[in-house]
Design a protein around this motif. Structure first.
Motif, mmCIF file in Angstrom:
data_model
loop_
_atom_site.group_PDB
_atom_site.id
_atom_site.type_symbol
_atom_site.label_atom_id
_atom_site.label_comp_id
_atom_site.label_asym_id
_atom_site.label_seq_id
_atom_site.Cartn_x
_atom_site.Cartn_y
_atom_site.Cartn_z
ATOM 1 N N ALA A 137 -3.100 -5.568 -11.993
ATOM 2 C CA ALA A 137 -1.606 -5.636 -11.384
ATOM 3 C C ALA A 137 -1.406 -6.734 -11.548
ATOM 4 O O ALA A 137 -1.868 -8.127 -12.432
ATOM 5 N N ALA A 138 -0.553 -7.330 -11.602
ATOM 6 C CA ALA A 138 0.555 -8.739 -11.307
ATOM 7 C C ALA A 138 1.255 -8.354 -10.344
ATOM 8 O O ALA A 138 2.116 -8.232 -9.483
ATOM 9 N N GLY A 139 1.210 -10.187 -9.776
ATOM 10 C CA GLY A 139 2.072 -11.115 -8.523
ATOM 11 C C GLY A 139 1.719 -10.332 -7.436
ATOM 12 O O GLY A 139 -0.058 -9.909 -6.973
ATOM 13 N N SER A 140 2.231 -9.974 -6.848
ATOM 14 C CA SER A 140 2.543 -9.447 -5.474
ATOM 15 C C SER A 140 1.052 -7.961 -5.727
ATOM 16 O O SER A 140 1.202 -7.032 -5.080
ATOM 17 N N GLY A 141 1.863 -6.944 -6.793
ATOM 18 C CA GLY A 141 1.213 -5.610 -7.066
ATOM 19 C C GLY A 141 -0.783 -6.229 -6.519
ATOM 20 O O GLY A 141 -1.632 -4.882 -6.183
ATOM 21 N N ILE A 142 -1.051 -7.264 -6.749
ATOM 22 C CA ILE A 142 -2.508 -7.084 -6.021
ATOM 23 C C ILE A 142 -3.221 -6.454 -4.614
ATOM 24 O O ILE A 142 -4.079 -6.528 -4.487
#
Length: 484
Positions: free
Chosen positions: A327-332
């Protein structure tokens, strides 16, 4: 002849008669079933994030009043199945720049092979195609276009012209009105319990948000609300301004509502529903419609009206295999839900987390975002990278999460090869620092912005794994892409 002999003969006659009747009935039923299947309408969906599946189910409910309907995912579809029905309706999305969604890849290749053979196996089939996509992409609804053309070339007869809908603009919502009175699809109140900014960047805040689920089925008489790791929640900000009891469901026609979709960040066992939302602002500094509502405008104890949307492509049922979470950013958000699902279990397979953020000083949020599961025993390894952590801040020198994948290619391939040997005596998550693993084949889950990181990660995985293994992951449903 004795009485016993007469009785045996009578019993034998009755038995033979019953068998004879059963054979006739079975043959008759077989013929009827075969005839009925020819008169069925097959509704096929190929969905990347669940929207196409949702529309297909709405269409099935609508048509079932007057027709015999069968609903099937394109992942399990073949040409022979189409040969057994007279009519088919396809509802398909397009992934990325014109690719079929994961569920449609195998069938797409089957169509290509059949087209090269010059045969027309679908000459008895009438069909329709509804395509979902976004006009922001050059190849708008390209998979739907390709499907329509190939079905025609293989002998199928179009019942209508190809329908293409921009789901980003809500053009698809008109097809969902039949779900308005379905209790499992109702828009319900989710009360804001807690909101906290995770990072220290005041221009692009990343927020952890906790929503309290709607009142229970016992209180309202509706179906219980639940979800799985990988599912999506659609938020309708405008509904917060309507004055109605917090326990009331909302069944207004969906085509009149504007919503925003977010990947759920929690497992259902946690009771509350969690989100991780990035604050978005336009060039004028104005807050985004959905993110601004959730990160600033929604007040504590105020209800946000929303509904859960199933995202079967992102649901991972095997909890014992090695799992790579990227993930990156809000993909967490999606990563946290998948991790929580495993960490809650007494035994589960190892997890390797790849995460990318912007600034090492302002955006070091991984532990807070994953809490309380950030130290779960099933975490095999955590790899984090910051694009602004290098001395040279030029674009050419920046590194992103896809660069870590390439740099750790050998270890990643070994990890995906199979699962860890056995559970430890502690009865906690199965984990090991050793590799390669032995046992189940591993899976990959990626969550984040398609343009921002999705393309880069996808290209890196294709390069690292090789075309054959990459294709196998998709066809075996071991590669789960949850992009927005």
């Amino acid at each position: 002849m004795t009485e016993t002999h007469r009785l045996l003969i009578a019993l034998s006659s009755v038995t033979l008669y019953v068998l004879w009747v059963a054979v006739i009935f079975f043959k008759s039923k077989t013929n009827v079933d075969s005839s009925d299947s020819k008169n069925q309408t097959l509704i096929v969906y190929a969905s990347q994030t669940g929207t196409a599946e949702k529309i297909a189910r709405a269409k099935a409910a609508e048509l079932a009043e007057n027709e015999a309907i069968s609903l099937v995912s394109m992942a399990s579809l073949n040409l022979a199945m189409l040969g057994n029905v007279s009519k088919a309706l396809f509802v398909v999305s397009t992934y990325g720049e014109g690719e079929p969604p994961d569920a449609g890849t195998r069938f797409y290749h089957a169509l290509q092979r059949a087209k090269k053979s010059g045969a027309t196996p679908l000459s008895n089939l009438s069909f329709e195609v509804i395509g979902l996509g976004s006009r922001e992409y050059k190849q708008f609804c390209r998979f739907a276009v390709s499907l329509y053309e190939n079905m025609s070339l293989l002998g199928g007869t179009p019942l209508n012209s190809l329908t293409t809908l921009d789901s980003g603009k809500g053009e698809h919502l008109v097809h969902l009105n039949s779900l308005a009175n379905d209790s499992s699809e109702q828009i319900q109140p989710w009360v804001l319990e807690h909101r906290k900014q995770l990072n220290q960047d005041n221009t692009r805040g990343l927020y952890a948000i906790t929503l309290k689920p709607p009142p229970s089925a016992h209180e309202t008489g509706t179906a219980p609300t639940t979800w799985e790791a990988g599912d999506i929640i659609d938020i309708y900000p405008d509904m917060a301004h309507k004055k109605r009891p917090s326990s009331e469901s909302f069944t207004k026609p969906l085509r009149k509502l504007v919503g925003r979709s977010y990947t759920i960040a929690s497992a259902p066992q946690e009771d509350d529903l969690k989100l991780v939302v990035r604050e978005v602002r336009n060039a004028k500094g104005e807050l985004g419609y959905g993110s601004g509502f959730l990160t600033h405008k929604l007040l504590q104890n105020q209800a946000a009206y929303a509904q859960i949307r199933k995202n079967t492509n992102a649901v991972i049922t095997d909890t014992q295999c090695p799992l790579v979470l990227i993930a990156a950013g809000s993909g967490i958000a999606g990563v946290r839900a998948q991790l929580a699902k495993r960490a809650i279990l007494k035994e589960s397979g190892p997890v390797w987390i790849f995460y990318g953020e912007r600034d090492s000083e302002l955006d070091n949020v991984l532990s807070k975002a994953l809490s309380p599961f950030h130290n779960a025993p099933c975490i095999h390894k955590t790899s984090i990278i910051f694009s602004k952590s290098s001395l040279d801040s030029t674009t050419a020198s920046k590194k992103y999460v896809q660069h870590m994948i390439v740099e750790q290619a050998d270890a990643l391939k070994a990890f995906l090869g199979a699962s860890s040997a056995k559970a430890s005596n502690s009865g906690k998550c199965i984990s090991s620092d050793a590799s390669p693993y032995t046992g189940r084949d591993g899976q990959i889950y990626v969550c984040g912005n398609f343009e921002g990181m999705g393309k880069g990660v996808d290209a890196a995985l294709r390069d690292v794994l090789g075309e054959e293994q990459y294709s196998t992951l998709i066809e075996k449903r071991r590669y789960h892409r949850d992009f927005y």
